[in-house]
Design an enzyme around this catalytic site. Structure first.
Site, PDB file in Angstrom:
ATOM      1  N   GLU A   1       0.654   0.954   8.656  1.00 18.82           N
ATOM      2  CA  GLU A   1       0.204   0.593   9.699  1.00 18.82           C
ATOM      3  C   GLU A   1       0.926  -0.759  10.408  1.00 18.82           C
ATOM      4  OE1 GLU A   1      -3.417  -1.148   7.977  1.00 18.82           O
ATOM      5  OE2 GLU A   1      -4.592   0.699   7.583  1.00 18.82           O
TER       6      GLU A   1
ATOM      7  N   HIS B   1      11.583  19.474  -7.241  1.00 21.93           N
ATOM      8  CA  HIS B   1      10.910  20.956  -7.454  1.00 21.93           C
ATOM      9  C   HIS B   1      10.189  21.573  -6.246  1.00 21.93           C
ATOM     10  CE1 HIS B   1      12.919  22.297 -11.041  1.00 21.93           C
ATOM     11  NE2 HIS B   1      12.566  20.966 -11.033  1.00 21.93           N
TER      12      HIS B   1
ATOM     13  N   LYS C   1     -13.148   5.437  14.128  1.00 22.17           N
ATOM     14  CA  LYS C   1     -14.141   4.650  14.275  1.00 22.17           C
ATOM     15  C   LYS C   1     -14.885   4.711  15.443  1.00 22.17           C
ATOM     16  CE  LYS C   1     -12.220   1.316  11.260  1.00 22.17           C
ATOM     17  NZ  LYS C   1     -12.488   0.065  10.632  1.00 22.17           N
TER      18      LYS C   1
END
Lengths: 428, 428
Positions: free
Chosen positions: A281, A302, A416
Site C-alpha cells: 500500500e 518445494h 469500493k
C-alpha cells in the site's frame, strides 16, 4: 537485537552504487523527520510518546477478558487485524487456538465470506464470547457486516445489557462507531488520529488483541523504542534500516521488481502478510512499486523454489532468520536407516533448519537472486516490536526514494466505489 | 461445470493476437497428446485410467480411520500435501479442525520447524492417532525427519505392533519407504510411476487424505474426467483451457510477468498454494516464467489492492468465482444504522461478496490489470476435480508455449545439495 547481513546482497550492488544514493536517503530522512512532508506521521514517535494510561487500561481489560471469556473475536480488515494476528502467531504459534489457550482468538470481518462468519458463529455457541471491533470509521463494509452478526449474536445470548459488557471498540475519536459505543455503553479505545491503518500495530489496534493472548505489550513497545533510537540518526554510514531501503531501491532500478519476504517457521506467515500490506500500500502507486510476495521455507522451496532458483531474474529476497525456537527437538537414531537420515542423529531439528537457511542463501544468490538477511536471536516480544519499527521506518524511506507518498492509498477506494454503485448505496 | 469469462482479458489482447498463437497451441497439444515429448505424463489419462481397486481400498481404509482415529497426521512436502490440503479446505473449510470434525487432520513434514513438530505432538497426546507418510522416495529430508518423530511417538504409545496398524505409506513401488513398509507391515498405497509430485493430487497422494475427511473421491475423479473430455480436443476454436494458456502466454510476452490467482473465500487459500507450486515449478526455468502469486479477496484488497490498482503494470489476475456458498446469511436491519449499512438489510452476505467480485473486475481492468474469470456454481467435489484438471492441462500447455519442460524441476535440487554439504551428508 536485529543484525542485518547485507553480504548476500552486496554481490549485486557495489559500494559505489550504494554511496550514489546516500543523498536521496538523506532527503527522505529529512522529509520524514524535519519537513513532515507526508502525513499521518504519528507512528514515528509512537514508541516514545504513547499514552501510558491507555496501555495500562488495555492490560487491565485484557486480563478481565482472559479470566472471563472462552472466545475473543477480533473484527477488522487490513491494518485493523494483520498486525495483531502477526504478533500472536509470531509470539505464540500458528496453532494458537489448538493448544488449549484461553481465550481462543478468531479474526473475522476481513472478508465477505458467509461460510467464514457462519462457521465462527457455530464455534461460539455455548461459549463465553467477547468481541473487539476495530475500525477507524465504523462504516467499512467488511467489518460492519461482521459486527452486525456478532452484536446480534451477543444480544441474543446475553441481552442488550449483557452484550454491552462484552463489546470493545477500537476506533477514531469522532467516528460513527465511537458515537454508537458511547450511546450503547461499549468500552472504547481511541486510535490516535495521526496514525494510518497499516502503521497502527503499536497502537491500541494491535496492542489490545495481543494483550488478550497474554503478550507483554510493554516489552513490544520497548523493542520498538530501541529501533526508534537506532534508526533515528542519519550519519556518514547508513544505519541498517536505511541501508535496507537504499539497497532494495537499487535492486528495483536494476529491474528486480518483486521482493519475496521469507520466514523459516509456519508461525511467521502472518508477519509476512502484515509486511505485504505495509509495503504494497505504501509503494504501489503512480505506476511504480516493488511487488511484495512472501514465502515460508523450507515449505515453499518445494513450491516457489524452482522459480526462484531458475525463473525470470526479476526477484530479490529478504530473509528473516530467527535463530532460536521455543521447543527444539533432537533427531533420533534409526536401526534400519531406511530414510538415510542417521547422519543427522543427535542433531536438533532447528540446527537442520538453520543449515537449510544457510544453504538456500548460497543456492539462490548463486542463481542470481540477491538476499538480504535479518538476523534475530529469538521469538521475543522485544524482537517483534523492533522488527515492526524497522520495517515501518524502512517502508517510509523506501517510498520516498521511489518518489511516492508512503502514507496514502488512493487506489483502495476504486473497488469500493464500483461496489457501492452495484449495491445501490445511497449517493453512489 | 466451469465457464470461463475472457471478456475482462480481451480488452488487453485482440482476437488477431490470440489467433496468431493458435499454431503454437496446436504444437503444444501435439507434444502432450501424441509425441509424448515430456515425461512423466501419467496425470493426462489418470481420471480415465486410475486403478478402481486401489480407490475402493482407499475408501475402505479411510472409513476405518474415520471410525477409530481422533487425529490423522499427513506427512509430506510440496506436491505430497498441497493437493490434499487444498481439497479439504475447499470442500470442507479452512476451519475444519475447529468444527468438531473427526478425525482432525494435521499436515507436518512440510517444514523443518521444531516448534511445529513439538506443538502437533502435544496436540496428539492422549488421542488416537494415525499417520500417512507421503514420499515418493522416503528419503526427502523434511518428511523423513517428521516421520521419525511420529513413528517414535506411535511406538511409544502403542508399541511396535500397535503402531504398524496406524501407519499408512504412500510411495513409489521401489522406494526405500516401500521396503521399510513391507518389512514393518505398514499398509501401503503405490504412486503410479508416471506421475510427478505436483501432478499427483488425483492419485492416492491426494485421494487418501481427502477420503479420511469424508470427501467422495469418486466424485472428484468424475469431475476431472469431465474436464479431460472437454479439454482433449483441439478444434478450430480453442477450448477454454487452451485459451487460458494462450492468453496468459500473450500477457507474458507483453511484460505482464506476474499472475495473481484470486479467490473470494478464506477456504480457497490452499487451492491457490497448490496452483502456485503447479505453475511455479512447471514454468520457472531457463530464466523464464510467469511468477505465481495469490490473494484472497476482499481480504487482500486491503493489503495488495492498492498495488494491483495503481502499482507497476506488470500484473494480470485469474479469478476463481465460486458462486454459491454452503451457508449464506441475511444481513439484519439496525435501528440506529450507525454503520450506514441498512441499504444492505435483507441482502445476503454472499450477494455482497458477488458484487465485490464484479466491482473489483471493473476497478482492476480499468486500472490496467487484465482479469480472467473462472466461474463455478458451488464448492462441490466434481467442481474441485474439474478445476484441478483444468489447471494441470493448462499448465502443461503453458509451459510448452514458453518453451520449457513442464514436468521437471532441476532447480529444486540446488538448495538440497548445498544443505547436504553443510550437514555433512555422506557423499556430498
Amino acid at each position: 537485537m536485529l543484525s542485518v547481513d547485507f553480504s548476500f546482497a552486496e554481490r549485486f550492488v557495489s559500494g559505489e552504487q550504494i554511496k550514489s544514493i546516500y543523498d536521496e536517503v538523506f532527503q527522505a530522512h529529512k522529509k520524514i523527520h524535519e519537513d513532515k512532508v507526508f502525513e499521518p506521521i504519528g507512528w514515528l514517535d509512537l514508541p516514545k510518546k504513547y499514552d501510558k494510561k491507555v496501555v495500562d487500561e488495555i492490560i487491565i481489560e485484557a486480563q478481565n477478558i482472559r479470566k472471563n471469556c472462552d472466545v475473543f473475536i477480533v473484527i477488522g480488515i487490513g491494518g485493523s487485524y494483520l498486525g495483531a494476528r502477526a504478533a500472536i502467531e509470531f509470539l505464540h504459534s500458528n496453532n494458537y487456538n489448538l493448544l488449549e489457550n484461553t481465550p481462543k482468538i478468531f479474526f473475522v470481518g476481513n472478508s465477505i465470506s458467509s461460510d467464514e462468519l457462519y462457521e465462527i458463529m457455530q464455534i461460539c455457541k455455548n461459549k463465553s464470547v467477547c468481541i473487539n471491533v476495530i475500525s477507524k470509521s465504523g462504516t467499512t463494509t467488511e467489518p460492519a457486516i461482521a459486527f452486525r452478526f456478532f452484536r446480534d449474536f451477543l444480544e441474543s445470548v446475553y441481552g442488550k445489557s449483557g452484550a454491552k459488557e462484552r463489546i470493545y471498540c477500537t476506533t477514531d475519536s469522532g467516528s460513527n462507531l465511537k458515537k454508537l459505543a458511547d450511546e450503547m455503553g461499549y468500552k472504547t479505545f481511541i486510535i490516535p488520529q495521526n496514525i494510518g491503518g497499516r502503521y497502527s500495530v503499536l497502537s491500541p489496534v494491535g496492542l489490545f488483541p495481543m494483550a488478550v493472548t497474554g503478550i507483554d505489550v510493554k516489552k513490544v513497545l520497548g523493542g520498538a523504542l530501541n529501533a526508534l533510537t537506532d534508526y533515528s540518526i542519519y550519519g556518514e554510514n547508513l544505519n541498517d534500516c536505511y541501508k535496507y531501503a537504499a539497497i532494495r531501491n537499487l535492486f528495483y532500478r536494476q529491474g528486480k521488481v518483486t521482493e519475496i519476504m521469507v520466514g523459516y517457521h509456519p508461525k511467521m506467515h502472518y508477519f509476512t502478510e502484515w509486511w505485504k500490506q505495509l509495503f504494497g500500500e505504501s509503494e504501489g502507486k503512480n505506476g511504480r512499486g516493488i511487488f511484495p510476495a512472501s514465502a515460508i521455507f523450507s515449505t515453499d522451496l518445494h513450491s516457489l523454489g524452482q522459480y526462484i532458483q531458475q525463473g525470470l531474474r526479476n526477484l530479490f529476497e529478504t530473509v528473516i532468520n530467527v535463530k532460536k525456537t521455543n521447543n527444539d527437538l533432537i533427531i533420533s537414531e534409526s536401526q534400519n536407516n531406511a530414510d538415510g537420515l542417521n547422519y543427522l542423529s543427535g542433531k536438533s531439528v532447528n540446527f537442520v533448519n538453520q543449515k537449510a537457511l544457510e544453504a538456500t542463501l548460497l543456492a539462490h544468490t548463486n542463481g542470481g537472486v540477491p538476499n538480504i538477511v535479518l538476523n534475530l536471536d529469538s521469538f521475543s516480544e522485544e524482537n517483534f516490536g523492533y522488527l515492526v519499527y524497522f520495517f515501518e521506518k524502512a517502508c517510509a524511506v523506501s517510498a520516498c526514494l521511489l518518489g511516492v507518498n508512503p502514507f496514502n492509498q488512493p487506489g483502495v477506494e476504486n473497488y469500493k466505489k464500483e461496489m457501492f454503485k452495484l449495491l445501490g448505496k445511497p449517493n453512489f
